[in-house]
Design a protein around this motif. Structure first.
Motif, PDB file in Angstrom:
ATOM      1  N   UNK A  91       0.534  -1.060   0.494  1.00  0.00           N
ATOM      2  CA  UNK A  91       0.363   0.290  -0.008  1.00  0.00           C
ATOM      3  C   UNK A  91       0.134   1.251   0.040  1.00  0.00           C
ATOM      4  N   UNK A  92       2.043   1.607   0.744  1.00  0.00           N
ATOM      5  CA  UNK A  92       2.713   2.353   0.795  1.00  0.00           C
ATOM      6  C   UNK A  92       3.308   2.495  -0.628  1.00  0.00           C
ATOM      7  N   UNK A  93       3.688   1.923  -1.361  1.00  0.00           N
ATOM      8  CA  UNK A  93       4.650   1.748  -2.384  1.00  0.00           C
ATOM      9  C   UNK A  93       3.682   2.273  -3.394  1.00  0.00           C
ATOM     10  N   UNK A  94       1.948   1.791  -3.227  1.00  0.00           N
ATOM     11  CA  UNK A  94       1.345   2.485  -4.560  1.00  0.00           C
ATOM     12  C   UNK A  94       1.260   3.547  -3.680  1.00  0.00           C
ATOM     13  N   UNK A  95       0.833   4.155  -2.445  1.00  0.00           N
ATOM     14  CA  UNK A  95       0.494   5.793  -2.654  1.00  0.00           C
ATOM     15  C   UNK A  95       1.960   6.469  -2.636  1.00  0.00           C
ATOM     16  N   UNK A  96       2.998   6.242  -3.043  1.00  0.00           N
ATOM     17  CA  UNK A  96       3.986   6.947  -2.948  1.00  0.00           C
ATOM     18  C   UNK A  96       4.852   6.675  -4.774  1.00  0.00           C
ATOM     19  N   UNK A  97       4.107   6.000  -4.827  1.00  0.00           N
ATOM     20  CA  UNK A  97       4.463   5.494  -6.782  1.00  0.00           C
ATOM     21  C   UNK A  97       3.147   6.049  -7.717  1.00  0.00           C
ATOM     22  N   UNK A  98       2.060   5.414  -7.308  1.00  0.00           N
ATOM     23  CA  UNK A  98       1.321   5.300  -8.492  1.00  0.00           C
ATOM     24  C   UNK A  98      -0.172   7.454  -7.620  1.00  0.00           C
ATOM     25  N   UNK A  99      -0.316   6.710  -6.674  1.00  0.00           N
ATOM     26  CA  UNK A  99      -1.073   8.417  -6.699  1.00  0.00           C
ATOM     27  C   UNK A  99      -0.379   9.501  -6.679  1.00  0.00           C
ATOM     28  N   UNK A 100      -1.715  10.752  -7.435  1.00  0.00           N
ATOM     29  CA  UNK A 100      -1.336  12.118  -7.944  1.00  0.00           C
ATOM     30  C   UNK A 100      -2.612  12.448  -7.429  1.00  0.00           C
ATOM     31  N   UNK A 101      -3.538  12.203  -7.290  1.00  0.00           N
ATOM     32  CA  UNK A 101      -4.570  13.120  -6.791  1.00  0.00           C
ATOM     33  C   UNK A 101      -5.046  13.192  -6.019  1.00  0.00           C
ATOM     34  N   UNK A 102      -6.485  13.826  -5.277  1.00  0.00           N
ATOM     35  CA  UNK A 102      -6.927  14.294  -3.872  1.00  0.00           C
ATOM     36  C   UNK A 102      -8.086  13.060  -3.603  1.00  0.00           C
ATOM     37  N   UNK A 103      -8.191  12.028  -4.707  1.00  0.00           N
ATOM     38  CA  UNK A 103      -9.560  11.335  -4.992  1.00  0.00           C
ATOM     39  C   UNK A 103      -8.770  10.134  -4.362  1.00  0.00           C
ATOM     40  N   UNK A 104      -7.669   9.623  -5.741  1.00  0.00           N
ATOM     41  CA  UNK A 104      -7.114   8.102  -5.378  1.00  0.00           C
ATOM     42  C   UNK A 104      -6.545   8.190  -4.080  1.00  0.00           C
ATOM     43  N   UNK A 105      -5.654   9.208  -3.739  1.00  0.00           N
ATOM     44  CA  UNK A 105      -5.176   9.247  -2.192  1.00  0.00           C
ATOM     45  C   UNK A 105      -6.426   8.768  -1.869  1.00  0.00           C
ATOM     46  N   UNK A 106      -7.430   9.526  -1.227  1.00  0.00           N
ATOM     47  CA  UNK A 106      -8.824   9.242  -0.107  1.00  0.00           C
ATOM     48  C   UNK A 106      -9.402   8.246  -0.357  1.00  0.00           C
ATOM     49  N   UNK A 107      -9.479   7.730  -1.491  1.00  0.00           N
ATOM     50  CA  UNK A 107     -10.597   6.073  -2.142  1.00  0.00           C
ATOM     51  C   UNK A 107      -8.893   5.331  -1.724  1.00  0.00           C
ATOM     52  N   UNK A 108      -8.179   5.036  -1.350  1.00  0.00           N
ATOM     53  CA  UNK A 108      -7.075   4.568  -1.044  1.00  0.00           C
ATOM     54  C   UNK A 108      -7.028   4.146   0.277  1.00  0.00           C
ATOM     55  N   UNK A 109      -6.856   5.647   0.876  1.00  0.00           N
ATOM     56  CA  UNK A 109      -6.639   4.734   2.706  1.00  0.00           C
ATOM     57  C   UNK A 109      -7.754   4.818   3.136  1.00  0.00           C
ATOM     58  N   UNK A 110      -8.775   6.045   3.203  1.00  0.00           N
ATOM     59  CA  UNK A 110     -10.352   6.109   3.706  1.00  0.00           C
ATOM     60  C   UNK A 110     -10.200   4.440   4.062  1.00  0.00           C
ATOM     61  N   UNK A 111     -10.403   3.648   3.237  1.00  0.00           N
ATOM     62  CA  UNK A 111     -10.996   2.297   2.947  1.00  0.00           C
ATOM     63  C   UNK A 111      -9.546   0.892   3.249  1.00  0.00           C
TER      64      UNK A 111
END
Length: 235
Positions: free
Chosen positions: A99-119
């Motif tokens: 999950x950390x790798x996905x955030x650091x490598x692929x997340x590029x907007x607030x909606x994707x960030x929140x969708x992954x992290x909230x849940x």
């Protein structure tokens, strides 16, 4: 497995809504790539296509998620987020690195960030709270999405009254962050914590109001009674 990704992309392509496509960019400062599919439709596609893969191993499904993340298209990232959340009963400690790798490598907007992290990430941390120190380490990253992730991961636990001391520590670590999306992220975290800990969050805001950015402060007090909001906003 390539056929699964092909099926997802075909379903998304067949579900384009022209109004959504025309207005999606309005919600983001950064440039996003999108099909223009309504979120509810993306969720349905996620569920329908997951039925085709739920018997696969977690490693295989995470691999499919990675393929979707790699595209950089926002709807595909949402499906990756949904699929990883559908696997929550199978989470194990070493999944945090994924999950950390996905955030650091692929997340590029607030909606994707929140969708992954909230849940996904939030559920993981509830299951394995010993990973909270690693979450706090995100606050020192140069990547704005990692720093936002440190806060928005705790939105749902905060609403349940969990992890108050950790929430206040993360707020301290992000307190004077200059990025408005990080400020909004930790302000939202504080607001969520105020559901169960209104007085503690109010006291925290009052103690930090001289240095807390107004953006974060406004988010933090949004759910409070009018008299407390007025006291917090007073110069």
């Amino acid at each position: 497995m390539d056929e699964i990704i092909k099926a997802v992309r075909g379903a998304l392509s067949d579900s384009v809504d022209e109004k959504t496509k025309a207005t999606s960019q309005n919600f983001f400062k950064e440039k996003i790539e999108c099909y223009g599919v309504k979120v509810a439709t993306v969720t349905k596609i996620s569920k329908d296509c997951f039925k085709l893969i739920e018997s696969k191993t977690k490693t295989e499904i995470f691999g499919l998620c990675e393929s979707l993340w790699c595209s950089g298209i926002i709807e595909e990232s949402f499906i990756a987020c949904n699929w990883s959340y559908y696997l929550r009963k199978r989470y194990e400690p070493n999944d945090f690195q994924v999950f950390e790798t996905w955030i650091n490598t692929y997340v590029n907007n607030w909606a994707s960030c929140d969708s992954l992290c909230n849940h996904t990430v939030g559920t993981f941390v509830e299951m394995y709270p010993e990973y909270l120190p690693k979450l706090k380490a995100f606050t020192t990253s140069e990547n704005r999405w990692m720093r936002r992730a440190a806060a928005v991961t705790l939105i749902v636990p905060a609403r349940k009254g969990k992890f108050l001391s950790d929430i206040l520590e993360i707020a301290d670590l992000l307190l004077i962050d200059q990025d408005d999306l990080v400020q909004k992220g930790y302000g939202w975290m504080l607001k969520s914590a105020s559901d169960a800990h209104q007085q503690e969050i109010f006291d925290y805001v009052i103690s930090k109001k001289a240095v807390m950015p107004r953006t974060a402060l406004r988010y933090a007090i949004e759910k409070m009674p009018e008299d407390l909001r007025a006291a917090a906003m007073a110069k």
